[in-house]
Design a protein around this motif. Structure first.
Motif, PDB file in Angstrom:
ATOM      1  N   HIS A   1     -80.351  40.304 -57.180  1.00 26.31           N
ATOM      2  CA  HIS A   1     -80.400  41.711 -58.163  1.00 26.31           C
ATOM      3  C   HIS A   1     -79.120  42.034 -58.728  1.00 26.31           C
ATOM      4  CE1 HIS A   1     -81.818  45.491 -59.859  1.00 26.31           C
ATOM      5  NE2 HIS A   1     -82.938  44.802 -60.022  1.00 26.31           N
ATOM      6  N   LYS A   2     -78.057  42.133 -57.838  1.00 30.64           N
ATOM      7  CA  LYS A   2     -76.793  42.227 -58.191  1.00 30.64           C
ATOM      8  C   LYS A   2     -76.088  41.324 -58.867  1.00 30.64           C
ATOM      9  CE  LYS A   2     -75.882  43.156 -53.680  1.00 30.64           C
ATOM     10  NZ  LYS A   2     -75.147  43.573 -52.518  1.00 30.64           N
ATOM     11  N   MET A   3     -76.521  39.717 -58.828  1.00 27.23           N
ATOM     12  CA  MET A   3     -75.887  38.637 -59.384  1.00 27.23           C
ATOM     13  C   MET A   3     -76.457  38.722 -60.785  1.00 27.23           C
ATOM     14  SD  MET A   3     -75.709  35.889 -56.401  1.00 27.23           S
ATOM     15  CE  MET A   3     -74.647  34.796 -57.389  1.00 27.23           C
ATOM     16  N   ILE A   4     -77.794  38.895 -60.864  1.00 25.67           N
ATOM     17  CA  ILE A   4     -78.242  38.777 -62.447  1.00 25.67           C
ATOM     18  C   ILE A   4     -77.910  40.044 -63.177  1.00 25.67           C
ATOM     19  CG2 ILE A   4     -80.567  39.381 -63.422  1.00 25.67           C
ATOM     20  CD1 ILE A   4     -82.097  38.140 -60.898  1.00 25.67           C
ATOM     21  N   ARG A   5     -77.638  41.081 -62.674  1.00 21.57           N
ATOM     22  CA  ARG A   5     -77.024  42.285 -63.446  1.00 21.57           C
ATOM     23  C   ARG A   5     -75.555  41.998 -63.749  1.00 21.57           C
ATOM     24  NH1 ARG A   5     -77.541  47.399 -60.548  1.00 21.57           N
ATOM     25  NH2 ARG A   5     -78.057  45.881 -58.502  1.00 21.57           N
ATOM     26  N   LEU A   6     -74.960  41.377 -62.999  1.00 20.14           N
ATOM     27  CA  LEU A   6     -73.456  41.192 -63.292  1.00 20.14           C
ATOM     28  C   LEU A   6     -73.267  40.055 -64.276  1.00 20.14           C
ATOM     29  CD1 LEU A   6     -70.321  41.616 -62.570  1.00 20.14           C
ATOM     30  CD2 LEU A   6     -70.498  40.105 -60.660  1.00 20.14           C
ATOM     31  N   ILE A   7     -73.908  39.029 -63.998  1.00 26.78           N
ATOM     32  CA  ILE A   7     -73.708  38.011 -65.041  1.00 26.78           C
ATOM     33  C   ILE A   7     -74.428  38.523 -66.477  1.00 26.78           C
ATOM     34  CG2 ILE A   7     -75.943  36.703 -64.512  1.00 26.78           C
ATOM     35  CD1 ILE A   7     -74.252  34.209 -65.034  1.00 26.78           C
ATOM     36  N   THR A   8     -75.510  39.354 -66.305  1.00 28.28           N
ATOM     37  CA  THR A   8     -75.895  39.680 -67.658  1.00 28.28           C
ATOM     38  C   THR A   8     -74.936  40.762 -68.400  1.00 28.28           C
ATOM     39  OG1 THR A   8     -78.107  39.597 -66.832  1.00 28.28           O
ATOM     40  CG2 THR A   8     -78.062  40.797 -68.666  1.00 28.28           C
ATOM     41  N   ALA A   9     -74.400  41.477 -67.776  1.00 23.88           N
ATOM     42  CA  ALA A   9     -73.629  42.617 -68.276  1.00 23.88           C
ATOM     43  C   ALA A   9     -72.284  41.947 -68.519  1.00 23.88           C
ATOM     44  CB  ALA A   9     -73.125  43.804 -67.235  1.00 23.88           C
ATOM     45  N   SER A  10     -71.638  41.212 -67.826  1.00 21.91           N
ATOM     46  CA  SER A  10     -70.394  40.426 -68.274  1.00 21.91           C
ATOM     47  C   SER A  10     -70.366  39.520 -69.136  1.00 21.91           C
ATOM     48  CB  SER A  10     -69.728  40.103 -66.896  1.00 21.91           C
ATOM     49  OG  SER A  10     -70.622  38.995 -66.519  1.00 21.91           O
ATOM     50  N   THR A  11     -71.558  39.228 -69.700  1.00 16.29           N
ATOM     51  CA  THR A  11     -71.580  38.580 -70.997  1.00 16.29           C
ATOM     52  C   THR A  11     -71.804  39.092 -72.406  1.00 16.29           C
ATOM     53  OG1 THR A  11     -73.722  37.723 -70.205  1.00 16.29           O
ATOM     54  CG2 THR A  11     -71.956  35.992 -69.532  1.00 16.29           C
ATOM     55  N   ILE A  12     -71.910  40.273 -72.158  1.00 17.58           N
ATOM     56  CA  ILE A  12     -72.147  41.001 -73.605  1.00 17.58           C
ATOM     57  C   ILE A  12     -71.344  40.595 -74.664  1.00 17.58           C
ATOM     58  CG2 ILE A  12     -73.485  42.902 -72.277  1.00 17.58           C
ATOM     59  CD1 ILE A  12     -70.968  44.509 -72.766  1.00 17.58           C
ATOM     60  N   ASN A  13     -71.741  40.771 -75.947  1.00 13.73           N
ATOM     61  CA  ASN A  13     -70.962  40.726 -77.008  1.00 13.73           C
ATOM     62  C   ASN A  13     -71.454  42.271 -77.677  1.00 13.73           C
ATOM     63  OD1 ASN A  13     -73.521  40.089 -78.274  1.00 13.73           O
ATOM     64  ND2 ASN A  13     -72.559  38.932 -79.729  1.00 13.73           N
ATOM     65  N   GLY A  14     -71.962  43.151 -77.064  1.00  7.29           N
ATOM     66  CA  GLY A  14     -72.283  44.316 -77.966  1.00  7.29           C
ATOM     67  C   GLY A  14     -72.169  45.334 -76.798  1.00  7.29           C
ATOM     68  N   GLY A  15     -73.523  45.466 -76.221  1.00 10.74           N
ATOM     69  CA  GLY A  15     -73.632  46.532 -74.923  1.00 10.74           C
ATOM     70  C   GLY A  15     -74.549  46.079 -74.026  1.00 10.74           C
ATOM     71  N   TYR A  16     -74.784  46.867 -72.946  1.00  8.38           N
ATOM     72  CA  TYR A  16     -75.565  46.350 -71.964  1.00  8.38           C
ATOM     73  C   TYR A  16     -76.783  47.637 -71.659  1.00  8.38           C
ATOM     74  CZ  TYR A  16     -76.946  45.558 -67.050  1.00  8.38           C
ATOM     75  OH  TYR A  16     -78.014  45.467 -66.080  1.00  8.38           O
ATOM     76  N   LEU A  17     -77.707  47.464 -71.469  1.00 10.24           N
ATOM     77  CA  LEU A  17     -78.666  48.441 -71.396  1.00 10.24           C
ATOM     78  C   LEU A  17     -79.451  48.451 -69.887  1.00 10.24           C
ATOM     79  CD1 LEU A  17     -80.608  50.598 -72.647  1.00 10.24           C
ATOM     80  CD2 LEU A  17     -82.150  48.679 -73.206  1.00 10.24           C
TER      81      LEU A  17
ATOM     82  N   ARG B   1     -72.811  51.374 -60.608  1.00  6.90           N
ATOM     83  CA  ARG B   1     -71.709  52.318 -61.395  1.00  6.90           C
ATOM     84  C   ARG B   1     -70.510  51.404 -61.509  1.00  6.90           C
ATOM     85  NH1 ARG B   1     -72.342  55.627 -57.428  1.00  6.90           N
ATOM     86  NH2 ARG B   1     -70.656  54.808 -56.229  1.00  6.90           N
ATOM     87  N   GLU B   2     -70.119  50.741 -60.184  1.00  4.86           N
ATOM     88  CA  GLU B   2     -68.804  50.374 -60.098  1.00  4.86           C
ATOM     89  C   GLU B   2     -68.718  49.131 -61.308  1.00  4.86           C
ATOM     90  OE1 GLU B   2     -65.984  50.815 -58.130  1.00  4.86           O
ATOM     91  OE2 GLU B   2     -67.226  52.552 -57.380  1.00  4.86           O
ATOM     92  N   MET B   3     -69.859  48.336 -61.504  1.00  3.13           N
ATOM     93  CA  MET B   3     -69.888  47.334 -62.399  1.00  3.13           C
ATOM     94  C   MET B   3     -69.792  47.845 -63.941  1.00  3.13           C
ATOM     95  SD  MET B   3     -72.930  44.749 -63.355  1.00  3.13           S
ATOM     96  CE  MET B   3     -73.833  46.030 -64.189  1.00  3.13           C
ATOM     97  N   ILE B   4     -70.347  48.946 -64.123  1.00  5.81           N
ATOM     98  CA  ILE B   4     -70.346  49.422 -65.517  1.00  5.81           C
ATOM     99  C   ILE B   4     -68.834  49.977 -65.613  1.00  5.81           C
ATOM    100  CG2 ILE B   4     -71.127  51.383 -66.973  1.00  5.81           C
ATOM    101  CD1 ILE B   4     -73.205  48.833 -66.781  1.00  5.81           C
ATOM    102  N   GLU B   5     -68.156  50.529 -64.764  1.00  4.84           N
ATOM    103  CA  GLU B   5     -66.923  51.349 -64.852  1.00  4.84           C
ATOM    104  C   GLU B   5     -66.041  50.162 -64.866  1.00  4.84           C
ATOM    105  OE1 GLU B   5     -66.072  53.871 -61.424  1.00  4.84           O
ATOM    106  OE2 GLU B   5     -67.463  55.377 -62.172  1.00  4.84           O
ATOM    107  N   LEU B   6     -66.018  49.096 -64.443  1.00  2.00           N
ATOM    108  CA  LEU B   6     -65.144  48.098 -64.382  1.00  2.00           C
ATOM    109  C   LEU B   6     -65.250  47.558 -65.718  1.00  2.00           C
ATOM    110  CD1 LEU B   6     -63.406  45.691 -63.220  1.00  2.00           C
ATOM    111  CD2 LEU B   6     -65.435  44.561 -62.655  1.00  2.00           C
ATOM    112  N   ILE B   7     -66.253  47.321 -66.445  1.00  2.17           N
ATOM    113  CA  ILE B   7     -66.508  46.728 -67.822  1.00  2.17           C
ATOM    114  C   ILE B   7     -65.781  47.758 -68.690  1.00  2.17           C
ATOM    115  CG2 ILE B   7     -68.184  46.003 -69.506  1.00  2.17           C
ATOM    116  CD1 ILE B   7     -69.819  44.710 -67.325  1.00  2.17           C
ATOM    117  N   LYS B   8     -66.237  48.878 -68.585  1.00  4.10           N
ATOM    118  CA  LYS B   8     -65.898  50.060 -69.680  1.00  4.10           C
ATOM    119  C   LYS B   8     -64.105  50.146 -69.629  1.00  4.10           C
ATOM    120  CE  LYS B   8     -67.880  53.802 -69.911  1.00  4.10           C
ATOM    121  NZ  LYS B   8     -68.849  55.073 -69.616  1.00  4.10           N
ATOM    122  N   ASP B   9     -63.633  50.086 -68.365  1.00  2.00           N
ATOM    123  CA  ASP B   9     -62.249  50.123 -68.141  1.00  2.00           C
ATOM    124  C   ASP B   9     -61.567  48.953 -69.001  1.00  2.00           C
ATOM    125  OD1 ASP B   9     -60.080  51.420 -67.015  1.00  2.00           O
ATOM    126  OD2 ASP B   9     -59.640  49.827 -65.815  1.00  2.00           O
TER     127      ASP B   9
END
Length: 278
Positions: free
Chosen positions: A101-117, A166-174
């Motif tokens: 579940h963590k890996m699926i969300r990380l690879i999905t969020a880290s490959t965005i070209n717009g936003g993550y939901l 939370r950590e994943m989103i903060e990392l990307i937003k930073d």
């Protein structure tokens, strides 16, 4: 998209609806050892570069009655008996489900070209679907709710998934302009189920193998030093804590022009994000 001044909402993103369908399909139809890492990355990045997309791992098709959420597909009934940290112990299904579940969300969020939901509690692995009162369920309100209290209860494991999110989103937003940066393919080895790519100064490395951990696994990357800043296997996120993320990794010479070997310990079914120091 219709501009605000023309009476529209000004929303000019497309929803990447194929991504949540892809994740459910692969979970339902493929054994873990048959997950093709190159195909996963292709499905997540198969879009027109000029179109801004909203990527998401889970949608109403999974969270509403008619299907199962990703976490429930992974863990199923063990969610009701083995998500406690103080009783009931753990099971293979729970350990596997939390990790993937963590890996699926990380690879999905880290490959965005717009936003993550995030969608209706999937950020902490809500255990059940949503079902609104209707004739088919006797107009019941039983499942017409989200149990937001689950993520706040640190006697349960849901907070591990929420803390990671939370950590994943903060990392990307930073990282300024992260969503518009190039995804640089670095490594794709299907026999090992290892995948690596870079965005700006962040290196994303995945080991999707369900059984094989790798010691001193070499990946060709730009020369420099790298340090882990997010690890799905951290005990802070319900992992096994098999790596020492305080270590600074130095690349080693190779015959590949402009790249050197970065050697890492990669536990089975885990992912790590490293930042290039210099």
């Amino acid at each position: 998209a219709c501009k605000i001044e023309d009476g529209g909402m000004g929303f000019d993103f497309r929803l990447a609806m194929g991504i949540p369908d892809f994740w459910i399909k692969i979970i339902k139809e493929k054994e873990d050892q048959d997950w093709h890492v190159g195909h996963i990355l292709f499905e997540l990045t198969n879009r027109r570069a000029e179109e801004k997309m909203i990527s998401y791992a889970e949608s109403h098709d999974q969270a509403l009655v008619g299907d199962k959420t990703i976490i429930f597909r992974l863990i199923d009934k063990d969610m009701y008996w083995h998500m406690s940290k103080i009783e009931g112990g753990t099971t293979y299904a729970v350990d596997r489900g939390l990790a993937l579940h963590k890996m699926i969300r990380l690879i999905t969020a880290s490959t965005i070209n717009g936003g993550y939901l995030n969608f209706m509690g999937n950020e902490f692995g809500h255990p059940e679907w949503i079902d609104f009162p209707r004739e088919g369920n006797g107009w019941s309100y039983k499942y017409a709710r989200r149990q937001w209290n689950l993520v706040d209860n640190h006697d349960l494991k849901y907070h591990f998934l929420g803390d990671f999110d939370r950590e994943m989103i903060e990392l990307i937003k930073d990282v300024k302009g992260f969503e518009a940066s190039d995804i640089i393919y670095l490594w794709d080895n299907q026999s090992d189920q290892i995948l690596a790519y870079q965005r700006k100064d962040l290196l994303f490395v995945y080991n999707f193998s369900p059984t094989q951990s790798y010691t001193d696994y070499g990946i060709l990357v730009p020369k420099g030093t790298y340090k882990a800043i997010l690890n799905t296997d951290s005990t802070d996120f319900g992992g096994f804590g098999q790596t020492d993320d305080s270590i600074v990794h130095f690349t080693q010479k190779s015959h590949e022009k402009g790249k050197e070997w970065l050697k890492l310990y990669l536990p089975a079914r885990s992912a790590v994000v490293l930042r290039k120091q210099k």
